[in-house]
Design a protein around this motif. Sequence first.
Motif, short mmCIF file in Angstrom:
data_model
loop_
_atom_site.label_atom_id
_atom_site.label_comp_id
_atom_site.label_asym_id
_atom_site.label_seq_id
_atom_site.Cartn_x
_atom_site.Cartn_y
_atom_site.Cartn_z
N SER A 5 -24.52 -3.63 6.60
CA SER A 5 -24.93 -2.70 5.54
C SER A 5 -24.08 -1.43 5.55
CB SER A 5 -26.41 -2.34 5.70
OG SER A 5 -26.63 -1.70 6.95
N ASP A 6 -22.98 -1.46 6.30
CA ASP A 6 -22.11 -0.28 6.42
C ASP A 6 -20.99 -0.36 5.38
OD1 ASP A 6 -20.32 1.71 7.16
OD2 ASP A 6 -20.57 1.37 9.31
N SER A 7 -21.00 0.56 4.42
CA SER A 7 -20.03 0.52 3.33
C SER A 7 -18.76 1.35 3.62
CB SER A 7 -20.67 1.02 2.04
OG SER A 7 -21.15 2.35 2.21
N THR A 8 -18.62 1.84 4.84
CA THR A 8 -17.43 2.62 5.21
C THR A 8 -16.17 1.78 5.02
OG1 THR A 8 -18.74 3.75 6.90
CG2 THR A 8 -16.34 3.95 7.06
N GLU A 9 -15.14 2.36 4.42
CA GLU A 9 -13.88 1.65 4.22
C GLU A 9 -12.93 1.92 5.38
OE1 GLU A 9 -11.82 2.29 0.56
OE2 GLU A 9 -12.99 0.75 -0.48
N ARG A 58 -10.77 -2.54 3.71
CA ARG A 58 -11.97 -3.38 3.71
C ARG A 58 -13.14 -2.57 4.22
NH1 ARG A 58 -9.61 -8.37 7.11
NH2 ARG A 58 -7.51 -8.24 6.25
N THR A 59 -14.31 -2.86 3.70
CA THR A 59 -15.50 -2.20 4.21
C THR A 59 -15.92 -2.84 5.52
OG1 THR A 59 -16.99 -3.68 3.01
CG2 THR A 59 -16.30 -1.66 1.87
N SER A 93 -18.83 -3.70 6.23
CA SER A 93 -19.74 -4.81 5.90
C SER A 93 -18.98 -6.09 5.59
CB SER A 93 -20.65 -4.42 4.72
OG SER A 93 -19.89 -4.13 3.57
N SER A 94 -17.84 -5.99 4.87
CA SER A 94 -17.09 -7.20 4.55
C SER A 94 -16.44 -7.80 5.79
CB SER A 94 -16.03 -6.91 3.48
OG SER A 94 -14.96 -6.14 4.00
N LYS A 140 -19.12 -9.55 7.65
CA LYS A 140 -19.52 -10.79 6.97
C LYS A 140 -18.47 -11.88 7.10
CE LYS A 140 -20.80 -12.60 2.41
NZ LYS A 140 -20.98 -12.27 0.97
#
Length: 266
Positions: free
Chosen positions: A61-65, A83-84, A86-87, A90
């Motif tokens: 859930s961390d959207s930091t890039e 990339r975030t 979160s990505s 994932k």
Amino acid sequence: MVYSPLQAAAKYFKYYVHAANSKGHGMHSPFVYEFITKVMNDFTKYEAYEKVEQLRKQLLSDSTELLIEDMGAGSSATSSDRRTVSSIAKNAAKPKKFGQLLYRMAKFYQPQTILELGTSLGITSSYLALGNPSAKVITMEGASSVADKALDNFRQLHIRNIELVRGNFDSTLDDVLGTNQRIDLAFIDGNHRQEPTERYFQQLLPHVHNDTLLVFDDIHWSKGMETAWKNIVQHEAVSCDIDLFYIGIVSFRKEFKEKQSFTVRV
């Protein structure tokens, strides 16, 4: 070339049909039988699982890039150099099933020196370190911003037995192996291409011993990785290999009088 989802599904179906069952029935190798029954089929809910999976949930859930200096085969999910978190969590972090398998391998075999090529966010590094808190875990990461995040994660989990080495494996691995002559367990999870994977194997060979286990990630990810896996298991030093489809394990145990290969359902 990475296999398409359809090709990957066909590969997995073929593996699943031909793989031995995960109960160990009819397994004539004591080492592989023990691995299946004592490691793969250890269904204990260890406290470490919840700690690491809580971290994973937070990262998802961390959207930091983060700026990514990708030195391997790249991501199959994006071509961007940003990339975030979160990505990455994932798409790049190893799934719970295999992180926990690595934890159990570290816990059961008690390797004292563990090497990981490809830290990412540190999820598998954490599982390995928590599996044997007395071990020295050396994990290597090429992307500086990702390494920073991994260090934050180790501090959050209060893990103190991990040393993180930054930089391209091509220029850092020799130095690491020069100061760590004996490797007990290695997880090769970076630069998912044939030539580098085989080169890392060759670099590791002088540092393995009878009880060393090398674990290779994504052995069926592409034709190149399948070729690398095939060449590695055919090497004269390898006495036994276990294909779990998503990862492959090689052993150098001298008690195997003849080379043995196993494909086991996970």
